[in-house]
Scaffold this motif. Structure first.
Motif, PDB file in Angstrom:
ATOM      1  N   ARG A  31       1.055  -1.240   0.040  1.00  5.67           N
ATOM      2  CA  ARG A  31      -0.106   0.067  -0.163  1.00  5.67           C
ATOM      3  C   ARG A  31       0.993   1.097   0.196  1.00  5.67           C
ATOM      4  O   ARG A  31       0.474   2.171  -0.645  1.00  5.67           O
ATOM      5  N   LEU A  32       1.954   1.243   0.741  1.00  9.52           N
ATOM      6  CA  LEU A  32       2.842   2.423   0.747  1.00  9.52           C
ATOM      7  C   LEU A  32       3.396   2.504  -0.640  1.00  9.52           C
ATOM      8  O   LEU A  32       3.602   3.580  -0.936  1.00  9.52           O
ATOM      9  N   TYR A  33       3.825   1.565  -1.249  1.00  8.49           N
ATOM     10  CA  TYR A  33       4.279   1.717  -2.630  1.00  8.49           C
ATOM     11  C   TYR A  33       3.253   2.207  -3.425  1.00  8.49           C
ATOM     12  O   TYR A  33       3.795   3.072  -4.533  1.00  8.49           O
ATOM     13  N   SER A  34       2.241   1.519  -3.647  1.00  8.50           N
ATOM     14  CA  SER A  34       1.237   1.821  -4.580  1.00  8.50           C
ATOM     15  C   SER A  34       0.640   3.419  -4.566  1.00  8.50           C
ATOM     16  O   SER A  34       0.335   4.107  -5.178  1.00  8.50           O
TER      17      SER A  34
ATOM     18  N   HIS B  35       2.494   7.522  -7.159  1.00 12.73           N
ATOM     19  CA  HIS B  35       1.888   8.768  -8.232  1.00 12.73           C
ATOM     20  C   HIS B  35       2.666   9.870  -8.270  1.00 12.73           C
ATOM     21  O   HIS B  35       2.621  10.519  -9.032  1.00 12.73           O
ATOM     22  N   ILE B  36       3.560  10.137  -7.211  1.00 14.73           N
ATOM     23  CA  ILE B  36       4.401  11.260  -7.067  1.00 14.73           C
ATOM     24  C   ILE B  36       5.140  11.335  -8.433  1.00 14.73           C
ATOM     25  O   ILE B  36       5.644  12.462  -8.663  1.00 14.73           O
ATOM     26  N   ILE B  37       5.626  10.267  -8.636  1.00 11.41           N
ATOM     27  CA  ILE B  37       6.614  10.302  -9.945  1.00 11.41           C
ATOM     28  C   ILE B  37       6.013  11.049 -11.115  1.00 11.41           C
ATOM     29  O   ILE B  37       6.497  11.448 -11.994  1.00 11.41           O
ATOM     30  N   THR B  38       4.651  10.910 -11.100  1.00 11.78           N
ATOM     31  CA  THR B  38       3.867  11.598 -12.347  1.00 11.78           C
ATOM     32  C   THR B  38       3.396  12.967 -11.885  1.00 11.78           C
ATOM     33  O   THR B  38       3.267  13.842 -12.692  1.00 11.78           O
ATOM     34  N   ALA B  39       2.744  13.060 -10.644  1.00 10.25           N
ATOM     35  CA  ALA B  39       1.996  14.302 -10.070  1.00 10.25           C
ATOM     36  C   ALA B  39       2.901  15.419 -10.191  1.00 10.25           C
ATOM     37  O   ALA B  39       4.158  15.491  -9.720  1.00 10.25           O
TER      38      ALA B  39
END
Length: 623
Positions: free
Chosen positions: A370-373, A377-381
């Motif tokens: 859950r922590l990873y998933s 999103h920060i990589i794209t956000a």
């Protein structure tokens, strides 16, 4: 949480959001962003986006008059907000909003003193906007600002600008007329946040809803530009700075789980002639290599994030007080590159922590999936990670060009002065530098020098590559060198991270200085090992130094081994927010894992639903 449906997960997130607001009200913290509360809680709740993104953007871009009118509604949660920039057809190319056929058009209507906002195409629909799907009542909407040119009278775009738009009724929360809005659906992670879509059909807002601290439109429809064009995106830079700071929180959680588990988990003995007691998995070199670099990066990002946050808020304060934007380009370049570098390292660190926990790391009970998933999103956000470094590279190349043309006399900012310094440096190898200044490869001053040279050499190398084929149009050359731009940006940002860590050592408590110094060395050596080609390509580092780097890491891992639990415990993450059966402070890993399995709703019945329809016929089949 893992056993709830998405609607129930979201309802639970709203419940937690309400409790956070109650706590802030009780403690007199309503007029703050609540960063420390959210960091301690570390729970994906939509109210975070209201406070940190919507509220942060308003504080950066709204005028004092607007803040006096709007901020009481925001901090008292009479309004709930979101930041609506990304669209269905475009994300990273914010400047592409100039093509009004594809994007929202904000047209000034002089007669009624209003803007008309419209989504003219399918791809102009706002999309991926956090807290828009179900929560927000208001949104800061970015769209093309369309005004009549004072000279020609023709309507033209002045580029993307932010306007405050009411999305839902304050009485019954229904979408207002002309607005279609909703949640985009389940995602890879982060599913307690209602990322939403919105289409606007010729809705109108007052002219005074244009966020106008740095730019404005007069009653006559005349555009008053900002002192620096990048100020339009000051709110976005602030969000980016927050994301960089919070990478520490995510990585610290992952390394805490993996470290605690690895001193409980035992596998294999030393053989028939050795101890029959199985060794703790943390005693193996490959386990240390997976976990300790993540601990080092956690501390590095903590110190770097503090420095970056201070720099951003100091810059905004100076701009608001006297309009001085001299540090804007440098900080924009830095935040763009850091967001890419830090989020990639953090995502890898979380995944390495999961790998380090073996099969149990794959279980939701570990907290790591859950922590990873939810983190990735920060990589794209707020800017895609392959795009942002190009902005960093452009600014660094300009500084390099100015330095060369001015014989190294050009002034440079605090994070780019190394370009001027390295241009004048007489040493062509690290060995020459160490012969004059002393120390060895793993000495911190020499590591900093090595990182400075690497960053400089990447700037110089890309400048050379851009000039190699003058017959090819510059934009085509740039597209061909996108990877080099990313490498250049990463080198610049890694230097900033390392220097931030080194500077923080000066104020470290005496009893932790040795361990923190070793972590600093681990961080530097790890990223040398991961990017050896960068350090070797101009022979500043010799190939024989590779073994020195790797031997140094092995030695530092051994020295740090007794301190690892204490180092992650210092993050002070409570069990109830860590939410990990295998990362418990008390070490009761196996008891917690079994209880997690026993108590899951799927095990509430001894015979599974579907037995009579599917399993029994198979078992009783005569075939």
């Amino acid at each position: 949480m893992n056993f709830l449906s998405r609607p129930d997960q979201y309802k639970r997130a709203l419940d937690i959001s309400k409790r956070v607001v109650d706590i802030k009200r009780k403690l007199g913290l309503l007029d703050t962003l609540g960063t420390d509360i959210y960091r301690a809680l570390y729970c994906e709740i939509p109210i975070v986006l209201h406070d940190l993104v919507f509220g942060g953007c308003l504080r950066s871009l709204a005028s004092d008059e607007q803040l006096a009118q709007w901020l009481p509604n925001v901090v008292n949660y009479r309004w709930l907000g979101s930041y609506a920039q990304t669209e269905l057809g475009h994300g990273s190319n914010v400047q592409g909003l100039e093509t009004t056929i594809h994007y929202i058009v904000c047209t000034f209507i002089k007669e009624t003193d209003e803007f008309e906002i419209n989504s003219p195409t399918l791809t102009s629909s706002k999309y991926w906007v956090g807290a828009l799907g179900k929560l927000c009542t208001h949104a800061i909407v970015f769209g093309q600002l369309m005004l009549a040119d004072p000279k020609t009278g023709k309507v033209r775009s002045y580029g993307p600008h932010p306007v405050l738009v009411q999305v839902r009724s304050l009485e019954d929360h229904m979408p207002l007329k002309g607005i279609v809005v909703g949640d985009i659906g389940p995602k890879f992670g982060y599913n307690t946040i209602d990322n939403g879509f919105m289409q606007m059909d010729h809705i109108r807002v007052p002219r005074t809803n244009l966020l106008s601290r740095f730019f404005s439109v007069t009653r006559d429809g005349v555009y008053v530009p900002p002192p620096h064009p990048r100020l339009v995106y000051a709110g976005m830079v602030g969000v980016r700075v927050h994301l960089i700071e919070e990478s520490f929180t995510a990585l610290a959680r992952a390394t805490t789980i993996a470290t605690r588990y690895s001193v409980i988990r035992r596998q294999f003995t030393d053989g028939p002639n050795g101890s029959l007691v199985e060794r703790k998995v943390m005693d193996y070199g490959n386990q240390q290599n997976r976990i300790i670099p993540g601990i080092a990066a956690s501390y590095a990002f903590l110190f770097m994030g503090r420095r970056l946050g201070i720099a951003f808020y100091s810059m905004m304060d100076v701009i608001k007080r006297n309009g001085d934007t001299s540090s804007m380009a440098e900080l924009h370049a830095l935040s763009s590159g850091l967001k890419s570098t830090v989020s990639y390292i953090t995502a890898r660190g979380i995944e390495d922590a999961r790998y380090a926990c073996g099969g149990h790391g794959y279980s939701e009970a570990s907290g790591l999936p859950r922590l990873y998933s939810s983190y990735t999103h920060i990589i794209t956000a707020e800017g895609e990670n392959n795009i942002l470094p190009q902005q960093t590279a452009r600014i660094l190349l300009k500084i390099y060009k100015d330095a060369v043309l001015n014989n190294t006399a050009v002034p440079a900012g605090p994070t780019t002065k190394y370009i001027v310094q390295e241009l004048a440096c007489p040493h062509t190898t690290l060995a020459q530098y160490m012969a004059e200044h002393g120390g060895n490869l793993v000495s911190i001053p020499n590591l900093v020098k090595l990182y400075r040279h690497r960053a400089f050499s990447q700037v110089a190398n890309m400048a050379r590559l851009l000039q190699e084929d003058p017959d090819v149009p510059m934009m085509e050359r740039w597209r061909q060198l996108n990877v080099e731009a990313q490498r250049l940006s990463d080198a610049h940002c890694q230097l900033y991270i390392l220097e931030s860590f080194v500077t923080s050592l000066a104020s470290a408590p005496a009893d932790s200085l040795a361990a923190l110094t070793r972590l600093c060395q681990v961080y530097a050596l790890t990223h040398i090992d991961r990017s050896l080609a960068d350090f070797l390509e101009d022979s500043y580092l010799d190939r024989s130094d590779i073994e020195v780097v790797r031997k140094g890491l092995r030695s530092l891992f051994a020295q740090l081994r007794p301190d690892l639990v204490g180092l992650v415990d210092s993050f002070n993450i409570a069990d109830h927010t860590l939410a990990s059966a295998i990362g418990r402070y008390d070490g009761q890993v196996y008891e917690a894992m079994l209880q997690y399995s026993l108590k899951q709703p799927f095990n509430s019945k001894p015979v599974v639903d579907g037995y009579e329809e599917f399993i029994r016929p198979l078992l009783k089949s005569s075939l």
